[in-house]
Design a protein around this motif. Sequence first.
Motif, PDB file in Angstrom:
ATOM      1  N   LYS A   1       0.854  -1.199   0.000  1.00  0.00           N
ATOM      2  CA  LYS A   1       0.000   0.000   0.000  1.00  0.00           C
ATOM      3  C   LYS A   1       0.883   1.240   0.000  1.00  0.00           C
TER       4      LYS A   1
ATOM      5  N   ASP B   1      -0.953  -0.456  -4.388  1.00  0.00           N
ATOM      6  CA  ASP B   1      -2.329   0.003  -4.217  1.00  0.00           C
ATOM      7  C   ASP B   1      -2.285   1.356  -3.529  1.00  0.00           C
TER       8      ASP B   1
ATOM      9  N   ASN C   1      -5.044   3.323  -3.013  1.00  0.00           N
ATOM     10  CA  ASN C   1      -6.302   3.627  -2.303  1.00  0.00           C
ATOM     11  C   ASN C   1      -6.747   5.072  -2.514  1.00  0.00           C
TER      12      ASN C   1
ATOM     13  N   GLU D   1      -2.926   0.115  -8.539  1.00  0.00           N
ATOM     14  CA  GLU D   1      -4.343  -0.010  -8.215  1.00  0.00           C
ATOM     15  C   GLU D   1      -4.871   1.306  -7.656  1.00  0.00           C
TER      16      GLU D   1
ATOM     17  N   ASP E   1     -10.390  -0.189  -8.265  1.00  0.00           N
ATOM     18  CA  ASP E   1     -10.843  -0.926  -7.083  1.00  0.00           C
ATOM     19  C   ASP E   1     -12.041  -0.195  -6.485  1.00  0.00           C
ATOM     20  N   GLU E   2     -11.789   0.928  -5.818  1.00  0.00           N
ATOM     21  CA  GLU E   2     -12.897   1.666  -5.217  1.00  0.00           C
ATOM     22  C   GLU E   2     -13.940   2.071  -6.266  1.00  0.00           C
TER      23      GLU E   2
ATOM     24  N   ASN F   1     -11.000  -4.702 -10.279  1.00  0.00           N
ATOM     25  CA  ASN F   1     -10.756  -5.522  -9.104  1.00  0.00           C
ATOM     26  C   ASN F   1     -12.101  -6.059  -8.613  1.00  0.00           C
TER      27      ASN F   1
ATOM     28  N   LYS G   1     -14.107  -8.299  -5.726  1.00  0.00           N
ATOM     29  CA  LYS G   1     -14.070  -8.902  -4.392  1.00  0.00           C
ATOM     30  C   LYS G   1     -15.457  -9.455  -4.077  1.00  0.00           C
TER      31      LYS G   1
HETATM   32 MG    MG Z   1      -7.418  -1.678  -3.275  1.00  0.00          MG
END
Ligand code: MG
Length: 347
Positions: free
Chosen positions: A164, A188, A190, A215, A240-241, A260, A262
């Motif tokens: 991260k 990542d 974020n 990411e 991702d988000e 991504n 999940k």
């Molecule tokens: Mg992520």
Amino acid sequence: MLFFRKKIVTMKLSYQAYTLQLENTFTLATSSRSTTPVMLVEIEHEGLIWYGEASMPPYLGESHTTVAKFLWWVDLTGFSDPSDIESIMNIIDSLAPGNTAAKSAIDIALHDLVGKIRGTSWHQHWWLSLETIPSTSYTIGMDTPKVIKQKVEAAQWFKLLKVKLWRDNDKEIIETIRSCTNLPLCVDCNQWRKDTQQAIDMSHWLAERGVVYIEQPMDKNQPEQIAILRGKSPLPIIADEAVQRLSDIAATVWVYDAINIKLMKCTGLHEAKKMITLAQSLGLKIMLWCMTETSCAIAAAAQLSPLVDWTDLDGNLLITNDPFVGTQLVNGKVLPSTDPGIWIHKI
Ligand code: MG
């Protein structure tokens, strides 16, 4: 410990609050934690029990309370056939707009049950070969340079590391990792990066140091800036988000190279499979990711792993009180069981 039980035609749904203990404190852009709340779900059918799990990292807004409240209102009395997963999940999904982790827990248990009834694992049912499973990445949590070195050296038997990035010492973190390994690395952010030119410059710097993708480098609400970054970055840019469910995918095509997925964000295997099909038809690559989870949810996700380009299914490896077994870690790859269902067993 609370334990609830209600009857659903030929199935009984039970759920139990549980707290995962993390081996190391896990730090994200906005928080740190040493535990993760999960809800362990059981569906009892014809005298046998099948397992599911909801994992609720706090930043997603679900908790033991919200999941228990949602599951209490789940009513499947109109369904006598557990193999009708699509209809069951459509009804469950319509109960509330969120609660995706709670929905995923039911989805996982149903898949385990139906696979057992059918007599095949899900990857076999989908005609997927274990030969195409990519190596999982292993997350190196943020810490002091000395501790990061120790974590990296302990993770040398993985094939891909993940880290991260979100602070002013990003380059120090990467250099620290590079001082003790040449393993491919993924990062990542974020959503942390705000300035497009800085993000472009950073993408080139990272590429020169063996990073394979970035990411969610910037805020999901800055799609124009992320698209500019994507056009000038030597590395793939991953959403991702920006992506939670099937309906989010179409808007990402012009912004990202991959999405991504999940289970805890998309309500489980039934929707994840649809997301993979749609995204690949649009030319997007797929990452199959996890939360901090037990081997229950990891084993479920692993059934889809032959379909994707990257996996990060290390959530069960980051905790000290996993109550399940369900996968094998072989040569850096998380392999699903070939036994019927998902093959989730309590220890
Ligand atoms: Mg992520």
